[in-house]
Write a protein that holds these residues in place. Structure first.
Motif, mmCIF file in Angstrom:
data_model
loop_
_atom_site.group_PDB
_atom_site.id
_atom_site.type_symbol
_atom_site.label_atom_id
_atom_site.label_comp_id
_atom_site.label_asym_id
_atom_site.label_seq_id
_atom_site.Cartn_x
_atom_site.Cartn_y
_atom_site.Cartn_z
ATOM 1 N N SER A 228 -0.778 10.311 8.101
ATOM 2 C CA SER A 228 -0.447 9.574 6.886
ATOM 3 C C SER A 228 1.070 9.489 6.689
ATOM 4 N N ARG A 229 1.497 8.348 6.182
ATOM 5 C CA ARG A 229 2.921 8.131 5.917
ATOM 6 C C ARG A 229 3.069 7.467 4.557
ATOM 7 N N GLN A 230 3.902 8.054 3.721
ATOM 8 C CA GLN A 230 4.161 7.493 2.397
ATOM 9 C C GLN A 230 5.098 6.299 2.527
ATOM 10 N N ILE A 231 4.761 5.198 1.865
ATOM 11 C CA ILE A 231 5.550 3.974 1.949
ATOM 12 C C ILE A 231 6.399 3.841 0.683
ATOM 13 N N PRO B 238 0.848 -1.198 0.000
ATOM 14 C CA PRO B 238 0.000 0.000 0.000
ATOM 15 C C PRO B 238 0.880 1.243 0.000
ATOM 16 N N GLU B 239 0.577 2.189 -0.860
ATOM 17 C CA GLU B 239 1.462 3.343 -0.994
ATOM 18 C C GLU B 239 1.357 4.309 0.188
ATOM 19 N N VAL B 240 0.277 4.216 0.953
ATOM 20 C CA VAL B 240 0.104 5.083 2.120
ATOM 21 C C VAL B 240 -0.447 4.260 3.274
ATOM 22 N N GLU B 241 0.086 4.477 4.459
ATOM 23 C CA GLU B 241 -0.530 3.943 5.675
ATOM 24 C C GLU B 241 -0.687 5.082 6.670
ATOM 25 N N ARG B 242 -1.623 4.925 7.580
ATOM 26 C CA ARG B 242 -1.827 5.919 8.627
ATOM 27 C C ARG B 242 -1.436 5.293 9.957
ATOM 28 N N THR B 243 -0.597 5.999 10.710
ATOM 29 C CA THR B 243 -0.046 5.439 11.943
ATOM 30 C C THR B 243 -0.210 6.395 13.114
#
Length: 221
Positions: free
Chosen positions: A124-127, A89-94
């Motif tokens: 949001s964090r870019q993976i 996934p290109e973005v996850e939220r942590t």
């Protein structure tokens, strides 16, 4: 949904017994009890799941990840026609690193239950690559090569939780860092103290401090 667990961990067993009674359309629960020494080496369970799967795709993940609104349905649509070996996934939220007494972590400690969660504290964090909890592998690849199946070290049981380097080895074996895919609803709770930090108390404290430092350094970038 396959979960590997140790029957000696009675809290986890009770939790799985509870969720095994929940009916979710399109989901089949698959609880896999293993000796704790096998559980302590993450690649062992992942390898068994990879070789046994009949799925088109397999998402290797960890217990602190949440698949929220429309996550899996949107993923199913996004995967149509794709043939890459490895996606993420290109973005996850942590969350920030949460202490054990944080209300979010304490909410479910009394008894097993289905809980919603306040997502306002997630960012949001870019993976950039397919890391341990964010590896979506093609089913044909899983059945052919397993998960680090031929790397003996990663298939050996151990007496305490081993540091997880298997995801790097898996990417190396597939000769891919993974390709990004747009998936909504990927949320992850981050802990200051991880359950696998056990044994030597001084070492556990050092690893926890290092984890906090690394998180602050990353957040400043």
């Amino acid at each position: 949904m396959t979960v590997f667990f140790s029957p000696e961990d009675t809290k986890t067993k009770t939790l799985l017994d509870f969720f095994g009674q929940q009916t979710v359309p399109g989901v089949t629960w698959n609880w896999q009890p293993v000796p704790k020494q096998q559980l302590f080496r993450r690649a062992i369970g992942r390898n068994q799941a990879a070789l046994a799967t009949k799925a088109d795709w397999v998402w290797f993940t960890d217990c602190d990840l949440m698949f929220r609104d429309n996550c899996l349905d949107a993923l199913a649509e996004a995967l149509q026609g794709r043939q890459e070996t490895l996606l993420f996934p290109e973005v996850e939220r942590t969350t920030d690193l949460l202490a054990e007494n944080n209300p979010m972590l304490q909410a479910g400690t009394t008894e097993p239950q289905v809980l919603d969660i306040d997502t306002t504290s997630f960012t949001s964090r870019q993976i950039s690559k397919a890391t341990g909890p964010l590896q979506i592998a093609h089913g044909d690849v899983c059945r052919a090569v397993g998960y680090c199946r031929n790397i003996g070290l990663y298939q050996q049981p151990v007496e305490s939780f081993a540091k997880c380097h298997e995801d790097r080895a898996f990417r190396w074996l597939l000769r891919s860092q993974g390709e990004p895919v747009s998936v909504p609803g990927v949320f992850r709770i981050r802990h200051v103290a991880k359950g696998r930090y056990s044994g030597n108390e001084t070492r556990s404290r050092l690893r926890t401090r290092l984890r906090v430092w690394q998180s602050r350094r990353r957040d400043r970038k």
